[in-house]
Design a protein around this motif. Structure first.
Motif, PDB file in Angstrom:
ATOM      1  N   ARG A  27       0.891  -1.016   0.025  1.00 54.63           N
ATOM      2  CA  ARG A  27      -0.072  -0.048   0.027  1.00 54.63           C
ATOM      3  C   ARG A  27       0.767   1.327   0.032  1.00 54.63           C
ATOM      4  O   ARG A  27       1.848   1.149   0.410  1.00 54.63           O
ATOM      5  CB  ARG A  27      -0.863  -0.057   1.391  1.00 54.63           C
ATOM      6  N   ILE A  28       0.128   2.387  -0.461  1.00 54.25           N
ATOM      7  CA  ILE A  28       1.048   3.580  -0.287  1.00 54.25           C
ATOM      8  C   ILE A  28       1.041   4.185   1.007  1.00 54.25           C
ATOM      9  O   ILE A  28       0.005   4.290   1.600  1.00 54.25           O
ATOM     10  CB  ILE A  28       0.446   4.674  -1.289  1.00 54.25           C
ATOM     11  N   SER A  30       1.499   7.102   2.326  1.00 55.01           N
ATOM     12  CA  SER A  30       1.313   8.641   2.525  1.00 55.01           C
ATOM     13  C   SER A  30       0.116   8.935   3.458  1.00 55.01           C
ATOM     14  O   SER A  30      -0.131   9.978   3.974  1.00 55.01           O
ATOM     15  CB  SER A  30       1.165   9.403   1.207  1.00 55.01           C
ATOM     16  N   ASN A  74       7.513   9.483   1.140  1.00 54.95           N
ATOM     17  CA  ASN A  74       6.311   9.109   0.568  1.00 54.95           C
ATOM     18  C   ASN A  74       6.510   8.344  -0.964  1.00 54.95           C
ATOM     19  O   ASN A  74       5.777   7.327  -1.301  1.00 54.95           O
ATOM     20  CB  ASN A  74       5.088   9.834   0.882  1.00 54.95           C
ATOM     21  N   ASN A  77       8.191   5.277  -0.325  1.00 53.34           N
ATOM     22  CA  ASN A  77       7.540   4.212   0.496  1.00 53.34           C
ATOM     23  C   ASN A  77       8.527   3.985   1.711  1.00 53.34           C
ATOM     24  O   ASN A  77       8.452   2.718   1.800  1.00 53.34           O
ATOM     25  CB  ASN A  77       6.654   3.179  -0.210  1.00 53.34           C
TER      26      ASN A  77
END
Length: 124
Positions: A27-28, A30, A74, A77
């Motif tokens: 998953r990202i 941020s 971000n 990651n």
């Protein structure tokens, strides 16, 4: 699901520096609050540092304030923990942890994703 993998731990002398990295996949990051709790031998898992999803806001335990810096990239990651002026009492397993449901937290129990941990040992 988010998978977190820490790296960068090791054995150092008091006064040395280390940088821990936490690479995330799945998953990202941020939108996730991220933190670095630690667990010393025979002790509970304790708060060290945390940052919001954007990285603009950070919190630190009093014991590491001014010595440790949490940051995140971000775009890559990755979350970092720069540890300077290390002390023997910093010896612990350091975990990368994250949560999508909170802004930030000092309570390790609030995180719902955890890495396997990386050992940091500081000799006197």
């Amino acid at each position: 699901q988010v998978q977190l993998q820490e790296s960068g731990g090791g054995l150092v002398q008091a006064g040395d520096s280390l940088r821990l990295s936490c690479a995330a996949s799945g998953r990202i990051l941020s939108t996730y609050a991220m933190g670095w709790p630690r667990q010393a031998p025979g002790k509970d898992r304790n708060f060290v540092a945390t940052t919001t999803g954007s990285g603009r806001s950070t919190l630190y335990a009093d014991s590491v304030m001014g010595r440790f810096t949490i940051s995140r990239d971000n775009a890559k990651n990755i979350v970092y923990l720069q540890m300077n002026s290390l002390k023997p009492e910093d010896t612990a397993v350091y975990y990368c942890a994250g949560s999508s449901g909170i802004v930030t937290t000092r309570n390790p129990a609030d995180y719902n994703y955890w890495g396997q941990g990386t050992q940091v040992t500081v000799s006197s």
